[in-house]
Design an enzyme around this catalytic site. Structure first.
Site, PDB file in Angstrom:
ATOM      1  N   ARG A  62       0.804  -1.217   0.000  1.00 40.41           N
ATOM      2  CA  ARG A  62       0.000   0.000   0.000  1.00 40.41           C
ATOM      3  C   ARG A  62       0.840   1.271   0.000  1.00 40.41           C
ATOM      4  O   ARG A  62       0.329   2.359  -0.198  1.00 40.41           O
ATOM      5  CB  ARG A  62      -0.926   0.012   1.224  1.00 40.41           C
ATOM      6  CG  ARG A  62      -1.976  -1.072   1.190  1.00 40.41           C
ATOM      7  CD  ARG A  62      -2.820  -1.093   2.465  1.00 40.41           C
ATOM      8  NE  ARG A  62      -3.753  -2.219   2.453  1.00 40.41           N
ATOM      9  CZ  ARG A  62      -4.959  -2.193   1.918  1.00 40.41           C
ATOM     10  NH1 ARG A  62      -5.409  -1.060   1.385  1.00 40.41           N
ATOM     11  NH2 ARG A  62      -5.739  -3.248   1.930  1.00 40.41           N
ATOM     12  N   ASP A 143     -11.809  -1.150  -4.991  1.00 38.42           N
ATOM     13  CA  ASP A 143     -11.683  -2.040  -3.831  1.00 38.42           C
ATOM     14  C   ASP A 143     -11.204  -3.434  -4.212  1.00 38.42           C
ATOM     15  O   ASP A 143     -11.565  -4.416  -3.548  1.00 38.42           O
ATOM     16  CB  ASP A 143     -13.028  -2.173  -3.095  1.00 38.42           C
ATOM     17  CG  ASP A 143     -13.431  -0.895  -2.390  1.00 38.42           C
ATOM     18  OD1 ASP A 143     -12.574  -0.027  -2.200  1.00 38.42           O
ATOM     19  OD2 ASP A 143     -14.619  -0.774  -2.035  1.00 38.42           O
ATOM     20  N   CYS A 207     -20.005   9.310  17.339  1.00 36.37           N
ATOM     21  CA  CYS A 207     -19.809   7.861  17.263  1.00 36.37           C
ATOM     22  C   CYS A 207     -20.441   7.158  18.466  1.00 36.37           C
ATOM     23  O   CYS A 207     -20.086   7.438  19.612  1.00 36.37           O
ATOM     24  CB  CYS A 207     -18.321   7.525  17.193  1.00 36.37           C
ATOM     25  SG  CYS A 207     -18.016   5.745  17.059  1.00 36.37           S
ATOM     26  N   CYS A 223     -15.916  -0.041  15.802  1.00 36.86           N
ATOM     27  CA  CYS A 223     -16.741   0.611  14.783  1.00 36.86           C
ATOM     28  C   CYS A 223     -17.932  -0.282  14.406  1.00 36.86           C
ATOM     29  O   CYS A 223     -17.758  -1.468  14.108  1.00 36.86           O
ATOM     30  CB  CYS A 223     -15.889   0.910  13.552  1.00 36.86           C
ATOM     31  SG  CYS A 223     -16.812   1.602  12.166  1.00 36.86           S
ATOM     32  N   LYS A 232     -16.680 -11.830  11.563  1.00 37.10           N
ATOM     33  CA  LYS A 232     -17.596 -12.961  11.624  1.00 37.10           C
ATOM     34  C   LYS A 232     -17.791 -13.423  13.072  1.00 37.10           C
ATOM     35  O   LYS A 232     -18.611 -14.295  13.352  1.00 37.10           O
ATOM     36  CB  LYS A 232     -17.068 -14.127  10.781  1.00 37.10           C
ATOM     37  CG  LYS A 232     -16.843 -13.779   9.318  1.00 37.10           C
ATOM     38  CD  LYS A 232     -18.099 -13.236   8.656  1.00 37.10           C
ATOM     39  CE  LYS A 232     -17.849 -12.891   7.193  1.00 37.10           C
ATOM     40  NZ  LYS A 232     -19.014 -12.233   6.572  1.00 37.10           N
ATOM     41  N   CYS A 250     -22.970   1.888   9.553  1.00 40.11           N
ATOM     42  CA  CYS A 250     -23.317   3.033  10.403  1.00 40.11           C
ATOM     43  C   CYS A 250     -22.933   4.305   9.659  1.00 40.11           C
ATOM     44  O   CYS A 250     -21.844   4.389   9.101  1.00 40.11           O
ATOM     45  CB  CYS A 250     -22.581   2.950  11.735  1.00 40.11           C
ATOM     46  SG  CYS A 250     -22.884   4.326  12.861  1.00 40.11           S
ATOM     47  N   ASP A 251     -23.837   5.293   9.670  1.00 41.54           N
ATOM     48  CA  ASP A 251     -23.590   6.546   8.957  1.00 41.54           C
ATOM     49  C   ASP A 251     -23.403   7.745   9.886  1.00 41.54           C
ATOM     50  O   ASP A 251     -23.293   8.872   9.413  1.00 41.54           O
ATOM     51  CB  ASP A 251     -24.764   6.854   8.017  1.00 41.54           C
ATOM     52  CG  ASP A 251     -24.822   5.924   6.832  1.00 41.54           C
ATOM     53  OD1 ASP A 251     -23.752   5.592   6.294  1.00 41.54           O
ATOM     54  OD2 ASP A 251     -25.934   5.513   6.449  1.00 41.54           O
ATOM     55  N   CYS A 257     -21.553  15.568   9.600  1.00 42.32           N
ATOM     56  CA  CYS A 257     -20.512  16.487   9.122  1.00 42.32           C
ATOM     57  C   CYS A 257     -21.128  17.774   8.570  1.00 42.32           C
ATOM     58  O   CYS A 257     -21.996  17.740   7.693  1.00 42.32           O
ATOM     59  CB  CYS A 257     -19.675  15.815   8.037  1.00 42.32           C
ATOM     60  SG  CYS A 257     -18.392  16.897   7.360  1.00 42.32           S
TER      61      CYS A 257
END
Length: 385
Positions: A62, A143, A207, A223, A232, A250-251, A257
């Protein structure tokens, strides 16, 4: 002449991207070190990736896009808007319904974006050839490889990584899907985006599970998106109540924002929410067998987590609902074939009717062989639920 031709080619790509439904396109130089901030290394070093074993495995790759493809010179980062047409947090006030993250209420974005990226990439290299720039190559990613798409999006000038670690845009707020085209063309890069979060900490404070140890840092293990989608394992008891009726993703950190005052509802038809996924009824979701689950979520990213994981998430939501009307479908899941489902049915039953849960516990333990489910019954008897 070559510089002018490359600049013209970039303009062509931007216009073609708009034609294909992309909200924005930026170009990044492929030679940069995307891990220079050290955030990802710290994330992995502290174990915040949880069960996502591919994160440490792909960490070195990465670091630079050129490690993935040595021939790449430029990266076109494209964004497609998936903004909701209503407040995504309103569903949290309806305990009989399940809250599904905005990005998963419609067709799988991978399917929508990848084909259009391929079309754009093909037209780009063909136009380069016609312009006298020679033969070039391009590869598309959504992705599908160890690519740092959010840092690349910032480097390409699409926006900046906010304190919640997601990409933010002055024009579209929080709601952007990202894809990229790697190419051997040496296109002129855009200026990197500037951090405009300032002193705001709305996302951090919103959060439900305190998943942000500090600004720009995420602990995935806390999260709700990770807990309901990626892992899992049985969701730890300490997070279940805070999940409320969130059954897939979750949004909260995105929705609060302030930059969303510039957000727009998605115009791409395939990214407009399906009505049946805006506020699905929990009692109906709890009754899904595998065939019904697959039929309901055909073409949706939700299908990937499987029926057992999804129904177990719905059982946590049912337990949090306080609704006696959900007691019967919860009790029905005590006999489910999947241990994960049975385990969360035990927890949900305790939350809805403690007396009934204690009445059933002894016989259930006599017949239950799975240790995960047994541990839920024992926790119930010991008052640790």
């Amino acid at each position: 002449m070559t510089a002018a031709a490359l600049a013209t080619l970039k303009d062509f790509a931007r216009e073609d991207a708009a034609r294909l439904g992309f909200a924005a396109l930026g170009v990044a130089d492929a030679s940069g070190n995307l891990l220079a901030s050290g955030r990802l290394e710290e994330f992995v070093e502290k174990g915040r990736h949880g069960t996502m074993g591919w994160m440490p495995e792909t960490l070195d790759r990465r670091r630079s896009p050129m490690d993935l493809w040595p021939g790449v010179r430029s990266i076109l980062v494209l964004a497609m808007n998936y903004g909701p047409d209503e407040d995504p947090l309103e569903i949290l006030e309806r305990p009989d319904r399940g809250a599904i993250s905005v990005y998963a209420r419609h067709r799988d974005y991978h399917d929508v974006i990848k084909g259009r990226l391929k079309e754009l990439a093909g037209r780009l290299v063909a136009r380069a050839r016609q312009s006298g720039l020679g033969e070039h190559d391009a590869k598309v990613f959504v992705d599908t490889a160890p690519i740092m798409e959010k840092p690349l999006g910032e480097l390409a000038g699409l926006g900046w990584q906010g304190k919640h670690t997601n990409l933010l845009s002055r024009d579209f707020g929080s709601w952007l899907f990202l894809g990229s085209i790697f190419t051997t063309l040496d296109l002129p890069p855009d200026e990197a985006g500037d951090d405009r979060c300032g002193s705001c900490r709305a996302c951090l404070d919103a959060c439900p599970t305190d998943a942000f140890p500090a600004p720009y840092q995420l602990d995935a293990r806390r999260c709700i998106s990770y807990l309901t989608i990626e892992t899992k394992a049985v969701i730890p008891r300490e997070f279940r109540t805070a999940m409320g009726n969130r059954i897939y993703g979750c949004d909260d950190c995105l929705a609060v924002c302030p930059w969303n005052k510039f957000a727009q509802a998605a115009s791409e038809a395939k990214l407009v929410a399906r009505e049946e996924l805006k506020a699905p009824k929990l009692d109906q979701l709890l009754g899904l067998d595998d065939a019904a689950f697959r039929a309901l979520f055909s073409g949706s990213p939700i299908k990937r987590i499987g029926r057992d994981k999804f129904v177990s998430n719905c059982l946590i939501a049912a337990g949090n609902s306080g609704l006696s009307a959900l007691l019967a479908p919860v009790v029905a899941r005590l006999g489910d074939a999947a241990p994960l489902v049975r385990a969360m049915a035990v927890w949900a039953l305790w939350r809805l009717d403690r007396g009934e849960a204690l009445r059933l516990s002894s016989a259930a333990l006599d017949n239950e062989k799975d240790e995960t489910v047994r541990s839920e019954w024992h926790a119930l008897e010991e008052g640790k639920v």
